[in-house]
Design an enzyme around this catalytic site. Structure first.
Site, PDB file in Angstrom:
ATOM      1  N   SER A 159     -22.280   0.799  61.275  1.00  0.00           N
ATOM      2  CA  SER A 159     -22.483   1.683  60.116  1.00  0.00           C
ATOM      3  C   SER A 159     -23.569   2.697  60.454  1.00  0.00           C
ATOM      4  O   SER A 159     -24.384   2.476  61.358  1.00  0.00           O
ATOM      5  CB  SER A 159     -22.916   0.847  58.915  1.00  0.00           C
ATOM      6  OG  SER A 159     -23.329   1.695  57.868  1.00  0.00           O
ATOM      7  N   TYR A 172     -28.327  -5.476  55.053  1.00  0.00           N
ATOM      8  CA  TYR A 172     -27.109  -4.847  55.574  1.00  0.00           C
ATOM      9  C   TYR A 172     -27.456  -3.910  56.735  1.00  0.00           C
ATOM     10  O   TYR A 172     -26.763  -3.889  57.755  1.00  0.00           O
ATOM     11  CB  TYR A 172     -26.414  -4.094  54.434  1.00  0.00           C
ATOM     12  CG  TYR A 172     -25.066  -3.495  54.771  1.00  0.00           C
ATOM     13  CD1 TYR A 172     -24.014  -4.286  55.223  1.00  0.00           C
ATOM     14  CD2 TYR A 172     -24.840  -2.129  54.617  1.00  0.00           C
ATOM     15  CE1 TYR A 172     -22.773  -3.716  55.511  1.00  0.00           C
ATOM     16  CE2 TYR A 172     -23.603  -1.559  54.898  1.00  0.00           C
ATOM     17  CZ  TYR A 172     -22.579  -2.358  55.351  1.00  0.00           C
ATOM     18  OH  TYR A 172     -21.345  -1.799  55.639  1.00  0.00           O
TER      19      TYR A 172
HETATM   20  N1  LIG Z   1     -17.063   1.602  52.950  1.00  0.00           N
HETATM   21  C1  LIG Z   1     -18.019   2.209  53.626  1.00  0.00           C
HETATM   22  O1  LIG Z   1     -18.578   3.251  53.238  1.00  0.00           O
HETATM   23  C2  LIG Z   1     -18.457   1.631  54.943  1.00  0.00           C
HETATM   24  C3  LIG Z   1     -19.385   2.357  55.697  1.00  0.00           C
HETATM   25  C4  LIG Z   1     -19.806   1.839  56.914  1.00  0.00           C
HETATM   26  C5  LIG Z   1     -19.291   0.645  57.367  1.00  0.00           C
HETATM   27  N2  LIG Z   1     -18.390  -0.057  56.609  1.00  0.00           N
HETATM   28  C6  LIG Z   1     -17.885  -1.319  57.169  1.00  0.00           C
HETATM   29  O2  LIG Z   1     -16.479  -1.192  57.349  1.00  0.00           O
HETATM   30  C7  LIG Z   1     -15.884  -2.488  57.269  1.00  0.00           C
HETATM   31  C8  LIG Z   1     -14.749  -2.473  56.238  1.00  0.00           C
HETATM   32  O3  LIG Z   1     -15.319  -2.102  54.993  1.00  0.00           O
HETATM   33  P1  LIG Z   1     -14.464  -1.749  53.679  1.00  0.00           P
HETATM   34  O4  LIG Z   1     -15.175  -0.674  52.975  1.00  0.00           O
HETATM   35  O5  LIG Z   1     -13.036  -1.604  54.052  1.00  0.00           O
HETATM   36  O6  LIG Z   1     -14.710  -3.082  52.853  1.00  0.00           O
HETATM   37  P2  LIG Z   1     -13.680  -3.996  52.023  1.00  0.00           P
HETATM   38  O7  LIG Z   1     -14.528  -4.878  51.173  1.00  0.00           O
HETATM   39  O8  LIG Z   1     -12.628  -3.166  51.372  1.00  0.00           O
HETATM   40  O9  LIG Z   1     -13.008  -4.875  53.175  1.00  0.00           O
HETATM   41  C9  LIG Z   1     -13.644  -5.942  53.765  1.00  0.00           C
HETATM   42  C10 LIG Z   1     -12.613  -7.046  53.899  1.00  0.00           C
HETATM   43  O10 LIG Z   1     -13.230  -8.141  54.577  1.00  0.00           O
HETATM   44  C11 LIG Z   1     -12.725  -9.334  53.998  1.00  0.00           C
HETATM   45  N3  LIG Z   1     -13.650 -10.443  54.263  1.00  0.00           N
HETATM   46  C12 LIG Z   1     -14.833 -10.682  53.640  1.00  0.00           C
HETATM   47  N4  LIG Z   1     -15.375 -11.811  54.125  1.00  0.00           N
HETATM   48  C13 LIG Z   1     -14.516 -12.292  55.065  1.00  0.00           C
HETATM   49  C14 LIG Z   1     -14.502 -13.422  55.899  1.00  0.00           C
HETATM   50  N5  LIG Z   1     -15.504 -14.322  55.869  1.00  0.00           N
HETATM   51  N6  LIG Z   1     -13.460 -13.602  56.737  1.00  0.00           N
HETATM   52  C15 LIG Z   1     -12.441 -12.714  56.771  1.00  0.00           C
HETATM   53  N7  LIG Z   1     -12.374 -11.627  55.991  1.00  0.00           N
HETATM   54  C16 LIG Z   1     -13.408 -11.413  55.152  1.00  0.00           C
HETATM   55  C17 LIG Z   1     -12.593  -9.036  52.519  1.00  0.00           C
HETATM   56  O11 LIG Z   1     -11.681  -9.925  51.895  1.00  0.00           O
HETATM   57  C18 LIG Z   1     -12.111  -7.583  52.549  1.00  0.00           C
HETATM   58  O12 LIG Z   1     -10.703  -7.509  52.487  1.00  0.00           O
HETATM   59  C19 LIG Z   1     -17.019  -3.456  56.919  1.00  0.00           C
HETATM   60  O13 LIG Z   1     -17.526  -4.017  58.105  1.00  0.00           O
HETATM   61  C20 LIG Z   1     -18.049  -2.549  56.304  1.00  0.00           C
HETATM   62  O14 LIG Z   1     -19.332  -3.111  56.404  1.00  0.00           O
HETATM   63  C21 LIG Z   1     -17.959   0.419  55.403  1.00  0.00           C
END
Ligand SMILES: NC(=O)c1ccc[n+]([C@@H]2O[C@H](COP(=O)([O-])OP(=O)(O)OC[C@H]3O[C@@H](n4cnc5c(N)ncnc54)[C@H](O)[C@@H]3O)[C@@H](O)[C@H]2O)c1
Length: 275
Positions: A159, A172
């Site tokens: 991130s 985080y």
């Molecule tokens: N959304 C943003 O702005 C953003 C920015 C930077 C990084 N990220 C990173 O991108 C990645 C995806 O984020 P997103 O926004 O799609 O989030 P999201 O919450 O939509 O997706 C995350 C998924 O991970 C699954 N999950 C949670 N715990 C789990 C576990 N123990 N085992 C297996 N699956 C599990 C959840 O069920 C969910 O479907 C994450 O690593 C997040 O930290 C997101």
């Protein structure tokens, strides 16, 4: 060439988009998620659109669960060529209420108000486990398939806050810094056996996780939401599709001499000092 690509957390917003894009390139897609129904739904959409996907329940924090999911993947598609470690997230107990600590905060007894001194180790542990161990353990399980084979790689999701921490979310930010650091470590460690290891560092994408922090009920931006836009030279939030091009590049032949990089996809956020 068609590859077998495993994505964790692919029932979620960002990685479901990556799964769909990779399927369109002709790859076999294993959609892993803690939420079985979400994983199956994404796989069904891919299959409906002519792709080849399976949805598999897996907990990235439990090795046994991952080994079981690997058996399913191997039976359906053979060995895993590419692993995308997408499961991750934050926890409210590792988040402060305000960006800065002020003298009067010591006496603020408002229900739910949290300073640095109120951070709960449980929230911090949850966040470090999910993001860091949740990247390391699936890699232990799936990268075994890749050793000594050509065209294999791991793509982690770090991130923006790994480069410079964001206010309010020390757990985080620290956990994603650990993911970036591990990406470099593993790239070096696996460099002799043909496995490349890279990461995406997404900037700000409006998703269910952060929507309430960044937008009000009427859809307008919160103060923090506006601050982000002001700090982003391209003046917008990312769309999940913005991650696709870099993902295809890092998973493909075009990056075969690239390993250990963390690519910001942030509309210029990290490059901008604000002045
Ligand atoms: N959304 C943003 O702005 C953003 C920015 C930077 C990084 N990220 C990173 O991108 C990645 C995806 O984020 P997103 O926004 O799609 O989030 P999201 O919450 O939509 O997706 C995350 C998924 O991970 C699954 N999950 C949670 N715990 C789990 C576990 N123990 N085992 C297996 N699956 C599990 C959840 O069920 C969910 O479907 C994450 O690593 C997040 O930290 C997101």
């Amino acid at each position: 060439m068609s590859k077998t690509i495993v994505l964790t957390g692919a029932g979620g917003v960002l990685c479901s988009t990556l799964a769909e894009a990779l399927a369109k390139e002709g790859h076999n897609i294993a959609v892993l998620d803690l939420r079985k129904e979400a994983a199956e739904k994404v796989a069904a959409t891919i299959n409906k659109n002519g792709g080849n996907a399976i949805g598999v329940e897996a907990n990235v924090l439990e090795k046994e669960s991952l080994i079981a999911s690997k058996t399913v993947v191997n039976e359906a598609f053979g060995k895993c060529d590419i692993l995308i470690n997408g499961a991750g997230g934050n926890h409210p107990l590792g988040t402060t209420s305000n960006p800065f600590f002020e003298m009067e905060d010591l006496n603020n007894a408002t229900e739910g108000f949290k300073t640095f001194f109120d951070l709960d180790p449980k929230g911090i542990e949850f966040t470090f486990n999910l993001n860091f161990l949740g990247t390391l353990i699936p890699t232990q399980v799936f990268a075994e398939d890749m050793v000594g084979r050509e065209g294999c790689s791991v793509l982690n999701i770090s991130s923006m806050n790994a480069f410079t921490p964001l206010t309010k979310i020390p757990a985080y930010s620290g956990a994603k810094a650990a993911v970036s650091n591990f990406t470099q470590w593993l790239a070096v460690h696996f460099s002799k056996v043909g496995i490349r290891v890279n990461a995406l560092a997404p900037g700000f994408f409006l998703t269910d996780q952060n929507r309430s922090l960044l937008t009000n009920d009427d859809g307008s931006l919160t103060q923090r939401g506006q601050q982000i836009i002001d700090q982003t030279p391209m003046s917008r939030y990312g769309e999940p599709e913005d991650l696709v091009g870099t993902t295809l590049w890092l998973c493909g032949e075009g990056s075969k001499f690239v390993t250990g990089v963390v690519v910001p996809i942030d509309g210029g956020f990290a490059a901008y000092s604000g002045v």
